[in-house]
Design an enzyme around this catalytic site. Structure first.
Site, short mmCIF file in Angstrom:
data_model
loop_
_atom_site.label_atom_id
_atom_site.label_comp_id
_atom_site.label_asym_id
_atom_site.label_seq_id
_atom_site.Cartn_x
_atom_site.Cartn_y
_atom_site.Cartn_z
N ASP A 293 0.85 -1.21 0.04
CA ASP A 293 -0.13 -0.11 0.06
C ASP A 293 0.93 1.33 -0.03
O ASP A 293 1.60 1.44 0.99
CB ASP A 293 -0.83 -0.15 1.22
CG ASP A 293 -1.89 1.25 1.37
OD1 ASP A 293 -1.47 2.29 1.11
OD2 ASP A 293 -2.89 0.91 1.68
N LYS B 284 -4.65 10.82 -0.90
CA LYS B 284 -3.71 11.49 -0.03
C LYS B 284 -2.62 12.60 -0.84
O LYS B 284 -2.22 13.44 -0.36
CB LYS B 284 -2.79 10.26 0.87
CG LYS B 284 -3.85 9.33 1.29
CD LYS B 284 -4.95 9.91 2.22
CE LYS B 284 -5.82 8.84 2.90
NZ LYS B 284 -6.83 9.35 3.54
N ILE C 263 -0.10 4.51 -0.84
CA ILE C 263 -1.24 5.81 -1.11
C ILE C 263 -0.73 7.07 -0.42
O ILE C 263 -1.08 8.06 -0.94
CB ILE C 263 -2.29 5.36 -0.53
CG1 ILE C 263 -2.38 5.48 1.04
CG2 ILE C 263 -2.89 3.96 -1.15
CD1 ILE C 263 -4.06 5.56 1.51
#
Length: 487
Positions: free
Chosen positions: A238, A279, A240
């Site tokens: 992940d 983000k 992000i």
């Protein structure tokens, strides 16, 4: 309304009647407390300040300025409406080619252009939430499991477990080494799962970390690659928060390891990246999630699954235009890092002044705040007791470590990029007043030989002085915590 006959068969499914969503968590309880009493400069100046929202609002002005300068990028403007019919009728789940090209290029840029990404492997999804679930569906069957280093994002319990039936097995990381992931911790978690007859199908890492705000170094990433290849399990990385890193050490993508570190064995079919624009760009409402897999079958399957959560063509069109503007992207990423670094310095500096330390970090949109010294006892019960005081008395929504499956009580995630400078100062003032009052309570308790932290602690929040402190502006976002809390 008729009385329900308990002898009748259940008319709804188990998933509808169950609590698998994970809503029964202090993480979501904090959101509910905020929703019931949101801070507002004039309508509710004594409300709860939202510091449980990992959102990047520091560069919204740059995006707004770009949109005003590029009205043709939207099909809902006079300059762009000529493309309205074409975009409104496009529904190919592969996505617009220009969108996939732009995202692939942006992913490379946020990783220092040290790696490249194939646009044909870009699979879109409804935010990182949908991307994680689709990936889990492809990698594991119901009852099988993924290893996840602690502490980890509470939403994973929903995203990866709720509808898939996949289990999450914690890999315990500790504060003694700043919660760094180790080979020993991975092995212990893997062996424990085997003893419990749980089949491990993969490892999920978050880099940069949510909630730690730290990045994994090259050696740790190499350890991860070696581990998953040795065990023949998948890796979900992940990433992000890739572009939220504002200082050294820089972010290293798992893609960089498998492309450049050729001295270690790596089956690329086992590696999958989850990305998002929520983000790095500050676009959580656009629900742009990305799956990038090196496995052809996973690419094919997740693309078909994306039909259940496509990114709107209108959004794809806008993002393609924006992310293809090289000058804008360059300036945006540089300015975003600058503003995040400044906000981090201001917030952590304010905490240090009252003796509150945080885990040293350089990414994410939050800090991992150490309040172990304020616990009555070194227990999670005391952590929740303290958290309730912070929520209901100090009126700040922070997220307790137990909701992130942290192995040690006393840690809290505090988000700092979802508000303006004035709100940050008001939040710091509330924290200072809380700590000052608690220290006074401690001194009195020491003189009387009584515990300094007791359950009926009250901070005289109704006093005129503290009311003045709490008079702070805030733009509330009154949406359901279950919709808003995506990361």
């Amino acid at each position: 309304m008729g009385v329900m006959n308990l002898d009748q068969p259940q008319l709804l499914s188990k998933i509808a009647m169950g609590d698998g969503h994970g809503e029964a968590s202090s993480y979501f309880d904090g959101w509910k407390a905020y929703d019931k009493d949101p801070f507002h400069p004039s309508k509710n100046p004594h409300g709860v300040i939202q510091m449980g929202l990992a959102e990047n609002q520091l560069t919204a002005d740059m995006v707004q300025n770009w949109i005003m300068s590029n009205p043709e990028a939207s099909i809902c403007t006079l300059e762009g409406v000529h493309n309205f019919k074409q975009m409104a009728n496009f529904q190919d789940y592969h996505g617009l080619p220009e969108f996939r090209n732009a995202v692939a290029k942006f992913m490379s840029r946020t990783r220092g252009n040290r790696v490249t990404f194939d646009p044909d492997r870009i699979v879109m999804s409804g935010g990182a939430t949908g991307a994680h679930e689709a990936t889990a569906f492809c990698l594991a069957d119901r009852g099988e499991a993924l290893l996840v280093p602690t502490p980890y994002y509470p939403g994973f319990d929903r995203d990866l477990r709720w509808r898939t039936g996949v289990k999450l097995v914690p890999v315990i990381c500790e504060s003694s080494n700043n919660f760094k992931l180790t080979k020993q911790a991975l092995e212990e978690a893997y062996e424990k799962a085997k003893e419990d007859n749980i089949r491990i199908k993969g490892l999920l890492i978050t880099n940069p970390s949510n909630p730690l705000g730290t990045v994994m170094d090259r050696n740790t990433l190499r350890t991860v690659i070696s581990f998953i290849n040795e065990k023949r399990i998948h890796l979900i990385s992940d990433e992000i928060y890739a572009a939220t890193v504002f200082s050294h050490p820089s972010f290293i993508s798992i893609a960089e390891i498998i492309e450049h570190d050729t001295d270690i064995e790596c089956d690329r079919n086992l590696v999958h990246i989850v990305y998002s624009l929520s983000k790095d760009m500050g676009f959580p409402g656009f629900r742009v999630g990305i799956i990038y897999s090196y496995n052809d079958t996973v690419v094919d399957c997740t693309r078909k699954m994306s039909s259940f959560g496509l990114v709107s063509t209108q959004t794809q069109y806008l993002m393609a235009k924006m992310l293809s503007d090289d000058d804008f992207v360059e300036k945006f990423l540089a300015e975003s890092a600058k503003r995040l670094a400044q906000r981090y310095r201001v917030f952590t500096g304010g905490l240090i002044k009252v003796g509150i330390k945080c885990l040293q970090s350089n990414g994410g949109l939050f800090v991992w705040m150490d309040l172990r010294g304020l616990l009555k006892n070194a227990t999670f019960e005391s952590e929740i007791e303290l958290w309730r005081v912070i929520i209901h008395e100090v009126k700040i929504n922070v997220s307790p470590g137990v909701s992130f499956h942290c192995s040690e009580p006393g840690w809290f995630r505090v988000c700092y990029a979802n508000m303006d400078d004035r709100d940050v100062q008001i939040a710091l003032q509330r924290i200072r007043s809380f700590v000052t009052q608690n220290n006074k309570e401690a001194m009195v308790s020491d003189k009387n030989s009584k515990p300094c932290w007791h359950s009926n602690l009250r901070l005289s929040l109704k006093s005129r002085r503290f009311d003045d402190i709490m008079m702070s502006p805030h733009s509330p976002i009154p949406q359901s915590p279950l919709v808003k809390a995506t990361t």
